[in-house]
Write an enzyme that holds these catalytic residues in place. Sequence first.
Site, mmCIF file in Angstrom:
data_model
loop_
_atom_site.group_PDB
_atom_site.id
_atom_site.type_symbol
_atom_site.label_atom_id
_atom_site.label_comp_id
_atom_site.label_asym_id
_atom_site.label_seq_id
_atom_site.Cartn_x
_atom_site.Cartn_y
_atom_site.Cartn_z
ATOM 1 N N CYS A 88 0.842 -1.192 0.000
ATOM 2 C CA CYS A 88 0.000 0.000 0.000
ATOM 3 C C CYS A 88 0.877 1.242 0.000
ATOM 4 O O CYS A 88 1.810 1.352 0.808
ATOM 5 C CB CYS A 88 -0.903 -0.025 1.225
ATOM 6 N N CYS A 91 0.520 3.111 3.630
ATOM 7 C CA CYS A 91 1.064 2.614 4.900
ATOM 8 C C CYS A 91 2.070 1.476 4.728
ATOM 9 O O CYS A 91 2.576 0.961 5.717
ATOM 10 C CB CYS A 91 -0.074 2.167 5.802
ATOM 11 N N CYS A 136 -7.041 -1.200 1.633
ATOM 12 C CA CYS A 136 -6.009 -1.665 2.551
ATOM 13 C C CYS A 136 -6.620 -1.891 3.929
ATOM 14 O O CYS A 136 -7.330 -1.021 4.450
ATOM 15 C CB CYS A 136 -4.884 -0.638 2.617
ATOM 16 N N CYS A 139 -4.785 0.937 6.624
ATOM 17 C CA CYS A 139 -5.069 2.383 6.585
ATOM 18 C C CYS A 139 -6.401 2.719 5.917
ATOM 19 O O CYS A 139 -6.814 3.869 5.921
ATOM 20 C CB CYS A 139 -3.938 3.132 5.890
ATOM 21 N N CYS A 159 -8.234 -5.388 -9.758
ATOM 22 C CA CYS A 159 -7.840 -4.304 -10.659
ATOM 23 C C CYS A 159 -7.445 -3.113 -9.803
ATOM 24 O O CYS A 159 -8.301 -2.466 -9.207
ATOM 25 C CB CYS A 159 -9.009 -3.983 -11.582
#
Length: 170
Positions: A88, A91, A136, A139, A159
């Site tokens: 991510c 984070c 995510c 976060c 995607c």
Amino acid sequence: MRRRHLVLGLLGLGASATAMRLAVAGAAPGNPDNKSEAMTDIETIEKSASEWKEILTEEQFYVLRKEGTESPGSSPLNAEKREGTFVCAGCELPLFKSEWKYESGTGWPSFWSYIDGHLGFKRDFKMILPRTEYHCARCGGHQGHVFDDGPEPTGKRYCNNGVALKFEPA
């Protein structure tokens, strides 16, 4: 009289749309590839919009925090073929392994699986028809949408917005 009919008609349409959303959402799997629904021990991150703006680029903020979408074909991660992990961008929680990435032809980095417990899912009605959005788990940053047109063994296509990811080579 006409105004009352218009108002009643609009209220009826709103109720129908709400009923459709509830029916579809109720039928929607919360975990699109039937992985474990067990709670993870991932500690979540809470930041204000101004705190996120300090650490993210404008485009990352738009995608991760405002659930935006980058232009197709705009991410250098589309061509990333090295061994490693996609994390991510907000984070750095690991989300995808490089061996799960494939060329979907959509213009966005696509994966057929994800690291168990590292994504969260919700229904998205922004395109009128329901889609499954994923984010995510640490976060809450918007990553993309999952579709049922991916390759085996899962048949899923995660995607992803490239700007929402960072690549860490092995």
